[in-house]
Design a protein around this motif. Structure first.
Motif, mmCIF file in Angstrom:
data_model
loop_
_atom_site.group_PDB
_atom_site.id
_atom_site.type_symbol
_atom_site.label_atom_id
_atom_site.label_comp_id
_atom_site.label_asym_id
_atom_site.label_seq_id
_atom_site.Cartn_x
_atom_site.Cartn_y
_atom_site.Cartn_z
ATOM 1 N N ARG A 287 0.813 -1.343 0.098
ATOM 2 C CA ARG A 287 0.057 -0.033 0.112
ATOM 3 C C ARG A 287 1.018 1.177 -0.068
ATOM 4 N NH1 ARG A 287 -4.255 -1.413 4.998
ATOM 5 N NH2 ARG A 287 -2.214 -1.904 5.719
ATOM 6 N N ASP A 288 2.156 1.015 0.536
ATOM 7 C CA ASP A 288 3.089 2.203 0.468
ATOM 8 C C ASP A 288 3.200 2.711 -1.333
ATOM 9 O OD1 ASP A 288 4.744 4.179 1.925
ATOM 10 O OD2 ASP A 288 6.382 3.348 0.791
ATOM 11 N N LEU A 289 2.941 1.865 -2.101
ATOM 12 C CA LEU A 289 3.272 2.114 -3.369
ATOM 13 C C LEU A 289 2.292 3.677 -4.010
ATOM 14 C CD1 LEU A 289 4.614 1.505 -6.162
ATOM 15 C CD2 LEU A 289 2.481 0.377 -6.625
ATOM 16 N N VAL A 290 1.081 3.677 -3.224
ATOM 17 C CA VAL A 290 0.210 4.961 -3.750
ATOM 18 C C VAL A 290 1.133 6.199 -3.028
ATOM 19 C CG1 VAL A 290 -1.802 6.102 -3.001
ATOM 20 C CG2 VAL A 290 -1.795 3.420 -3.069
ATOM 21 N N ARG A 291 1.552 6.178 -2.054
ATOM 22 C CA ARG A 291 2.564 7.454 -1.450
ATOM 23 C C ARG A 291 3.615 7.474 -2.529
ATOM 24 N NH1 ARG A 291 7.040 7.855 0.841
ATOM 25 N NH2 ARG A 291 7.572 5.696 1.048
ATOM 26 N N VAL A 292 4.196 6.634 -2.760
ATOM 27 C CA VAL A 292 5.618 6.702 -3.579
ATOM 28 C C VAL A 292 4.901 7.109 -4.892
ATOM 29 C CG1 VAL A 292 7.404 5.150 -4.773
ATOM 30 C CG2 VAL A 292 6.696 4.913 -2.402
ATOM 31 N N LEU A 293 4.127 6.870 -5.515
ATOM 32 C CA LEU A 293 3.726 7.200 -6.884
ATOM 33 C C LEU A 293 3.326 8.734 -6.737
ATOM 34 C CD1 LEU A 293 1.329 4.252 -8.217
ATOM 35 C CD2 LEU A 293 3.555 5.186 -9.165
ATOM 36 N N LYS A 294 2.592 9.403 -5.994
ATOM 37 C CA LYS A 294 2.291 10.640 -5.634
ATOM 38 C C LYS A 294 3.748 11.506 -5.678
ATOM 39 C CE LYS A 294 -0.070 13.751 -2.766
ATOM 40 N NZ LYS A 294 -0.893 13.862 -1.519
ATOM 41 N N GLU A 295 4.479 11.018 -4.830
ATOM 42 C CA GLU A 295 5.695 11.902 -4.414
ATOM 43 C C GLU A 295 6.871 11.684 -5.855
ATOM 44 O OE1 GLU A 295 7.943 10.885 -0.951
ATOM 45 O OE2 GLU A 295 6.023 11.090 0.399
ATOM 46 N N ALA A 296 6.597 10.607 -6.622
ATOM 47 C CA ALA A 296 7.434 10.405 -7.962
ATOM 48 C C ALA A 296 6.928 11.528 -8.782
ATOM 49 C CB ALA A 296 7.463 9.155 -8.312
ATOM 50 N N LYS A 297 5.660 11.766 -8.745
ATOM 51 C CA LYS A 297 5.086 12.669 -9.643
ATOM 52 C C LYS A 297 5.454 14.079 -9.537
ATOM 53 C CE LYS A 297 0.471 10.379 -10.783
ATOM 54 N NZ LYS A 297 -0.875 10.491 -10.783
ATOM 55 N N GLU A 298 5.534 14.365 -8.149
ATOM 56 C CA GLU A 298 5.912 15.657 -7.596
ATOM 57 C C GLU A 298 7.416 15.920 -8.139
ATOM 58 O OE1 GLU A 298 5.260 15.720 -3.435
ATOM 59 O OE2 GLU A 298 3.237 15.935 -4.096
ATOM 60 N N ARG A 299 8.291 14.893 -8.202
ATOM 61 C CA ARG A 299 9.627 15.167 -8.641
ATOM 62 C C ARG A 299 9.860 14.951 -9.989
ATOM 63 N NH1 ARG A 299 8.722 15.092 -3.915
ATOM 64 N NH2 ARG A 299 9.694 13.939 -2.235
ATOM 65 N N LEU A 300 8.990 14.401 -10.418
ATOM 66 C CA LEU A 300 8.942 14.524 -12.214
ATOM 67 C C LEU A 300 8.478 16.052 -12.697
ATOM 68 C CD1 LEU A 300 7.682 11.081 -12.888
ATOM 69 C CD2 LEU A 300 9.727 11.877 -13.364
ATOM 70 N N LYS A 301 7.473 16.387 -11.897
ATOM 71 C CA LYS A 301 7.215 18.109 -12.150
ATOM 72 C C LYS A 301 8.365 18.995 -12.014
ATOM 73 C CE LYS A 301 2.262 17.213 -11.503
ATOM 74 N NZ LYS A 301 1.124 17.600 -10.339
ATOM 75 N N GLU A 302 9.266 18.648 -10.960
ATOM 76 C CA GLU A 302 10.657 19.407 -10.699
ATOM 77 C C GLU A 302 11.534 19.216 -11.640
ATOM 78 O OE1 GLU A 302 11.184 18.353 -6.677
ATOM 79 O OE2 GLU A 302 9.459 19.309 -5.913
ATOM 80 N N LYS A 303 11.272 18.531 -12.727
ATOM 81 C CA LYS A 303 12.412 17.782 -13.814
ATOM 82 C C LYS A 303 13.382 17.038 -13.175
ATOM 83 C CE LYS A 303 10.149 20.573 -16.719
ATOM 84 N NZ LYS A 303 9.253 19.959 -17.730
ATOM 85 N N ARG A 304 13.008 16.294 -12.053
ATOM 86 C CA ARG A 304 14.231 15.236 -11.414
ATOM 87 C C ARG A 304 13.981 14.190 -12.285
ATOM 88 N NH1 ARG A 304 14.832 16.604 -5.966
ATOM 89 N NH2 ARG A 304 16.043 14.910 -5.945
ATOM 90 N N VAL A 305 15.200 13.243 -12.480
ATOM 91 C CA VAL A 305 15.116 11.881 -13.077
ATOM 92 C C VAL A 305 15.154 11.001 -11.901
ATOM 93 C CG1 VAL A 305 16.458 10.448 -14.593
ATOM 94 C CG2 VAL A 305 15.959 12.859 -15.018
ATOM 95 N N LEU A 306 14.116 10.142 -11.788
ATOM 96 C CA LEU A 306 14.368 8.855 -10.929
ATOM 97 C C LEU A 306 15.358 7.688 -11.134
ATOM 98 C CD1 LEU A 306 10.558 7.901 -10.522
ATOM 99 C CD2 LEU A 306 11.440 9.657 -9.472
ATOM 100 N N ALA A 307 16.004 7.441 -10.134
ATOM 101 C CA ALA A 307 17.251 6.828 -10.244
ATOM 102 C C ALA A 307 17.107 5.495 -9.335
ATOM 103 C CB ALA A 307 18.454 7.406 -9.908
ATOM 104 N N ILE A 308 16.840 4.247 -9.858
ATOM 105 C CA ILE A 308 16.616 2.858 -9.220
ATOM 106 C C ILE A 308 17.527 1.822 -9.561
ATOM 107 C CG2 ILE A 308 14.958 2.250 -10.827
ATOM 108 C CD1 ILE A 308 13.073 1.353 -8.482
ATOM 109 N N PHE A 309 17.685 0.990 -8.243
ATOM 110 C CA PHE A 309 18.606 -0.275 -8.579
ATOM 111 C C PHE A 309 17.472 -1.198 -8.418
ATOM 112 C CE2 PHE A 309 21.792 2.426 -6.178
ATOM 113 C CZ PHE A 309 22.589 2.523 -7.142
ATOM 114 N N PRO A 310 17.205 -1.867 -9.661
ATOM 115 C CA PRO A 310 15.770 -2.873 -9.564
ATOM 116 C C PRO A 310 16.308 -4.357 -9.157
ATOM 117 C CG PRO A 310 16.988 -2.686 -11.818
ATOM 118 C CD PRO A 310 17.638 -1.348 -11.053
ATOM 119 N N GLU A 311 17.621 -4.447 -8.714
ATOM 120 C CA GLU A 311 17.935 -5.634 -7.909
ATOM 121 C C GLU A 311 17.541 -5.546 -6.518
ATOM 122 O OE1 GLU A 311 22.033 -7.477 -9.526
ATOM 123 O OE2 GLU A 311 22.174 -5.181 -9.476
#
Length: 230
Positions: A120-144
């Motif tokens: 259920r934490d995914l809902v919060r993460v998606l919301k915050e990720a949208k905000e970072r993208l609006k700020e022209k940030r690039v998400l960086a993730i280690f999929p492993e």
């Protein structure tokens, strides 16, 4: 081996001191642009402390708004912080954000922490990720999800796939070739070396198995690079 451990001790002492200094600097500004510049300067100093070189193959795609990387070492973060031309928003596990020392380092630059045990934490993460993208940030993730230790990349977790598909992202894989050979926390060793960073093409999200196929392609390139070193 003794020399590598002495060098590792030297690096980690200066690393902790430098991170403490950066966290202190973070307390005096709320500007994300200034915070980003501080992070880049910090990353550049680590290169000189560790005395490693970088070889960038290909180019960072400026259309990408998410990058995926394999993970072996703290050096992965250091290298990308210095070289990447846009303000990265790292996606980290929740536990890091609960450590007092790292809390400011994560919260001030608005990095993302995710509770992998709570769907259920995914809902919060998606919301915050949208905000970072609006700020022209690039998400960086280690999929492993954690550092790999063997010759094979670990299975890629679904978080990257969910984020990219829900937010309609453009994803670029970045392959780091055996960064643990230069800086290895597990064996507590450090040595001079050249870190090869390979920028791959944007992935095709129309492919339902794109995450699995991306891992396969990254493994193939990694195996090729290792064979050249033998």
């Amino acid at each position: 081996m003794i020399y590598r451990r002495i060098k590792a001790l030297y690096f980690w002492v200066l690393f902790v001191v430098s991170v403490a200094f950066v966290v202190l600097c973070f307390c005096f500004t709320h500007s994300q642009n200034i915070l980003w510049k501080i992070r880049k300067i910090w990353a550049r100093t680590q290169k000189y402390i560790l005395s490693y070189e970088q070889e960038l193959v290909g180019e960072f795609d400026l259309n990408a708004n998410m990058i995926l990387m394999n993970h072996q070492s703290t050096l992965d973060i250091i290298a990308l912080e210095e070289l990447y031309p846009k303000n990265l928003c790292w996606v980290a596990k929740k536990e890091l954000g609960q450590i007092p020392f790292f809390k400011i380092a994560i919260n001030k630059p608005k990095l993302l922490c995710i509770d992998r045990k709570n769907p259920r934490d995914l809902v919060r993460v998606l919301k915050e990720a949208k905000e970072r993208l609006k700020e022209k940030r690039v998400l960086a993730i280690f999929p492993e999800g954690t550092r790999s230790r063997g010759d094979k990349l670990l299975k890629f977790q679904s978080g990257a796939k969910i984020l990219s598909e829900k937010l309609n992202l453009k994803v670029q894989p970045i392959l780091l070739v055996d960064s643990a050979q230069i800086l290895d926390t597990k064996s507590f060793s450090a040595k001079k070396g050249k870190l090869k960073i390979i920028c791959m093409d944007l992935v095709d999200l129309q492919d339902e198995k794109w995450l699995e196929n991306t891992r396969k392609k990254m493994q193939e390139i990694l195996d090729q690079e290792r064979s050249l070193l033998k």
